[in-house]
Design an enzyme around this catalytic site. Structure first.
Site, PDB file in Angstrom:
ATOM      1  N   SER A  70       0.834  -1.215   0.000  1.00 16.47           N
ATOM      2  CA  SER A  70       0.000   0.000   0.000  1.00 16.47           C
ATOM      3  C   SER A  70       0.861   1.254   0.000  1.00 16.47           C
ATOM      4  CB  SER A  70      -0.929   0.024   1.225  1.00 16.47           C
ATOM      5  OG  SER A  70      -1.772  -1.101   1.217  1.00 16.47           O
ATOM      6  N   ASN A 150      -5.694  -9.187  -7.705  1.00 22.20           N
ATOM      7  CA  ASN A 150      -5.718  -9.946  -6.452  1.00 22.20           C
ATOM      8  C   ASN A 150      -6.989 -10.761  -6.259  1.00 22.20           C
ATOM      9  OD1 ASN A 150      -6.255  -6.995  -6.283  1.00 22.20           O
ATOM     10  ND2 ASN A 150      -7.166  -7.547  -4.327  1.00 22.20           N
ATOM     11  N   SER A 198       5.107  -6.533  -2.088  1.00 24.16           N
ATOM     12  CA  SER A 198       4.873  -6.699  -0.658  1.00 24.16           C
ATOM     13  C   SER A 198       5.312  -8.086  -0.202  1.00 24.16           C
ATOM     14  CB  SER A 198       3.383  -6.498  -0.375  1.00 24.16           C
ATOM     15  OG  SER A 198       3.119  -6.782   0.977  1.00 24.16           O
ATOM     16  N   HIS A 200       4.568 -10.033   2.384  1.00 22.28           N
ATOM     17  CA  HIS A 200       3.670 -11.053   2.939  1.00 22.28           C
ATOM     18  C   HIS A 200       2.855 -11.788   1.872  1.00 22.28           C
ATOM     19  CE1 HIS A 200      -0.472  -9.140   3.129  1.00 22.28           C
ATOM     20  NE2 HIS A 200       0.242  -8.057   2.923  1.00 22.28           N
ATOM     21  N   CYS A 323     -20.353  -8.360   2.957  1.00 22.91           N
ATOM     22  CA  CYS A 323     -20.025  -8.198   4.375  1.00 22.91           C
ATOM     23  C   CYS A 323     -18.557  -8.396   4.696  1.00 22.91           C
ATOM     24  CB  CYS A 323     -20.869  -9.138   5.218  1.00 22.91           C
ATOM     25  SG  CYS A 323     -22.612  -8.863   4.932  1.00 22.91           S
TER      26      CYS A 323
HETATM   27  C1  LIG Z   1      -2.089  -7.065  -0.837  1.00 27.92           C
HETATM   28  C2  LIG Z   1      -2.069  -6.111  -1.948  1.00 27.92           C
HETATM   29  C3  LIG Z   1      -1.684  -4.771  -1.769  1.00 27.92           C
HETATM   30  C4  LIG Z   1      -1.378  -4.199  -0.416  1.00 27.92           C
HETATM   31  O1  LIG Z   1      -0.173  -4.688   0.123  1.00 27.92           O
HETATM   32  P1  LIG Z   1       0.074  -4.519   1.699  1.00 27.92           P
HETATM   33  O2  LIG Z   1       1.509  -4.955   1.870  1.00 27.92           O
HETATM   34  O3  LIG Z   1      -0.879  -5.425   2.384  1.00 27.92           O
HETATM   35  O4  LIG Z   1      -0.109  -3.083   2.019  1.00 27.92           O
HETATM   36  C5  LIG Z   1      -1.658  -3.950  -2.875  1.00 27.92           C
HETATM   37  N1  LIG Z   1      -1.959  -4.402  -4.084  1.00 27.92           N
HETATM   38  C6  LIG Z   1      -2.327  -5.689  -4.317  1.00 27.92           C
HETATM   39  C7  LIG Z   1      -2.636  -6.135  -5.694  1.00 27.92           C
HETATM   40  C8  LIG Z   1      -2.401  -6.575  -3.251  1.00 27.92           C
HETATM   41  O5  LIG Z   1      -2.775  -7.831  -3.469  1.00 27.92           O
END
Ligand SMILES: *Cc1c(COP(=O)(O)O)cnc(C)c1O
Length: 394
Positions: A70, A150, A198, A200, A323
């Site tokens: 993000s 995503n 990112s 994670h 939800c």
């Molecule tokens: C998860 C995700 C993000 C955000 O990443 P974070 O590290 O959770 O802030 C942004 N873009 C896409 C496509 C994502 O899947």
């Protein structure tokens, strides 16, 4: 438990956890300090930069560490906008199904005087490069398109879009959070100027990510303070997280082809099985899609009930319906590919991991089929559909 929500987050790999704890124990100095203890942390940081840059074909000095995807999206877009404003170029092109980190940043920029064009995403979940080209104007300062979605996992024609942006001299940002570590990504071959990732999402820790900015692009700061990250991102670096991110990425990259091949096979079995459910449809293109993504709509049911009943069967999945996201509207992604509200509400995303087995796939197919049939047995919408009072869409 069967975890099939890897697009939401992944479990850290053993190697990443190991590196993280080692760095916490042994390299806990401040990388900005001049004594040896600080310098050993600095070395860990710089090695991570070298390793990460190598995976995406970048130079180490083009990598900026952030708190995640993000932040990288925000900084990339804000930076390109600031550069555009200086030249009187205040038009930005993106798509209707980007991540909220992109869309909400664009909303803010709109209120600050920018004009935003959101391209249509076609039914198969793909953007057409020729439509990007047609949308570019004299005053366009940025095109921002995600590498892979995503929710529905579609992989965009990034290289072709990048080539257009280069030719038209417009900056190109790519949210590659779902792509990096899962499919080959090369900022050089793909003509990418700015890229977000990112940790994670590829078995690294949460709260850490990186922004690639091609040499010569002046970034703006989101956070003011010290001179870390060459003055572009203040704050003492998350050294253990960054080291673990580099380890996870190297690992993911080394196993990328083998993992992808296995996952594609499992994904296609899963798609075949779920297709047997009447009045269901796969969301997104069948071929240009992430190896781990399966996303379906089932007519006549609610995604939330589906998730709760799957949870009872030990399955962790996700839905793009109301939800779960805390809003009344279904997923903006499913609406963008033309799913109507009723259908979009009955969606299910299964994002499988590398360790999925054929037995897991069979269990998933059996469980989803059972739950969908059960939910339909008392759904008023389903009753109306069966009675012919409502038309089936799928
Ligand atoms: C998860 C995700 C993000 C955000 O990443 P974070 O590290 O959770 O802030 C942004 N873009 C896409 C496509 C994502 O899947």
């Amino acid at each position: 438990m069967l975890y099939v929500d890897n697009a939401a987050t992944t479990k850290m790999s053993a190697a990443a956890i190991n590196v993280m704890t080692t760095v916490i124990n042994e390299n806990w100095g401040n990388p900005s300090s001049l004594y040896t203890h600080g310098q050993s942390a600095k070395e860990v940081l710089e090695q991570a930069r070298v390793d990460i840059a190598a995976v995406i074909d970048a130079q180490p000095r083009e990598i900026y560490f952030t708190s995640g995807g993000s932040e990288a999206d925000n900084q990339a877009i804000r930076s390109a906008a600031a550069l555009g404003r200086k030249k009187g170029k205040m038009h930005i092109i993106s798509s209707a199904f980007e991540h909220h980190a992109v869309l909400h940043t664009l909303d803010k920029l709109k209120s600050e005087g920018f004009e935003i064009t959101l391209l249509d995403v076609h039914e198969n979940g793909l953007i057409r490069p020729e439509e990007v080209e047609a949308a570019i104007r004299e005053d366009t300062c940025l095109v921002t398109i995600m590498y892979a979605n995503n929710e529905i996992g579609t992989i965009q024609p990034i290289r072709a879009i990048g080539e257009i942006c280069r030719r038209k001299n417009v900056l190109f940002h790519v949210d590659a959070v779902q792509a990096v570590g899962h499919i080959p990504v090369s900022v050089a071959l793909d003509n990418i100027d700015l890229l977000s990732a990112s940790a994670h999402k590829f078995h690294g820790p949460k709260g850490v990510g990186f922004l690639y900015a091609k040499k010569g692009i002046a970034l703006s700061n989101l956070i003011e303070g010290g001179a870390q990250e060459r003055g572009k991102r203040a704050g003492t670096e998350n050294v253990p997280g960054i080291a673990a991110m580099a380890t996870a990425l190297k690992e993911a990259n080394e196993k990328l082809e083998t993992n992808a091949e296995h996952m594609r096979k499992m994904r296609d079995l899963l798609i075949e099985g779920l297709r047997q459910i009447p009045h269901s449809a796969l969301n997104g293109d069948e071929v240009n899609r992430l190896p781990g993504n399966v996303n379906f709509c089932f007519e006549g049911i609610e995604g939330e009930s589906l998730l709760l009943l799957l949870d009872d069967k030990g399955i962790c999945a996700s839905s793009g319906s109301a939800c779960t996201s805390g809003s009344l509207d279904p997923s903006h992604v499913l609406l963008a590919i033309g799913r109507v509200h009723d259908v979009a509400h009955g969606s299910l995303r299964l994002s499988i991991g590398e360790d999925i087995t054929e037995a897991d796939v069979e269990y998933l197919i059996r469980s989803v089929t059972e739950v969908v049939t059960y939910l339909r047995s008392f759904s008023p919408i389903w009753r109306d559909l069966m009675a012919g009072k409502k038309q089936f869409i799928l």
